[in-house]
Each structure stands twice: as structure tokens, then as C-alpha cells.
Design a protein around this motif. Sequence first.
Motif: not given
Length: 129
Positions: A62-65
Amino acid sequence: MKGEAWLFTGVAVFFAVTCAVYAAFAPDPAGIAALAVSGLMSALIAAYLWWGYGRVGRRPEDRKDARVLEVSGKRAFFPARSYFPVISAAGTALLGLGTVQGLWLFLIGVGVLIPGVYGFAFQNAGRED
């Protein structure tokens, strides 16, 4: 899980709006029922995904990083080549043909399908990983 939850929420809203418009313009009860059931089933999946997101929280997906290392590790076990799916498919085909052609072919299909499904289900039963 948040992305999947939004996806199924959108599908549920789409079916709800489509069902409302269809019910207003077409008096066909089968179409209304099909759209209503589709909307309810997608809403059920969306509710489960939102519940899972609230319970588990943000996953690395769910996180871009996020980094690949955060979700690496053993994910699943994929068995070696097996003939049991082919045997199961042949048994299912013989069952279908036996329904049309006669009881004798249906019984042959049962005789082919049962060992195929049994082997397919238990081919890795003794394996510990």
C-alpha cells in the motif's frame, strides 16, 4: 489492501447505480435480481477488505516507498510437475460426455475423476516445509 478495498467499493457502487437505473427503465425482474446480487456480492467483498485493512493496517504493497525486501521471503509452495490435474480434467470431461451419451460413460468418468481429485488433493500431504 486499501487499493483492493477501493476497487471493490467502486464495483459495488457501479452495480448499485446500474441496478437502480435498470429497475427504473426495465421491468425485467431477472435482470434486476442479477444486478442486485452482483452489487451485494461485490459489497460483501469490499466490506471484508475494508475490515481487513482496519485490522492489519497498511501493508508494504500500500506504500509507494516500500522496498521489495519488506515483503520477501517464502510466499507459497509450488509443487513439482503433476499429472493429477490432467487426470481430473479428463474425468470431468468424461462426466460431461456421460451425461449426454449414457450411464456407462458417466461411470467411467467417475472412476477416472475420483483418483485424479484424490491425488491432486493429497500429493503433498506428507511434505513438511
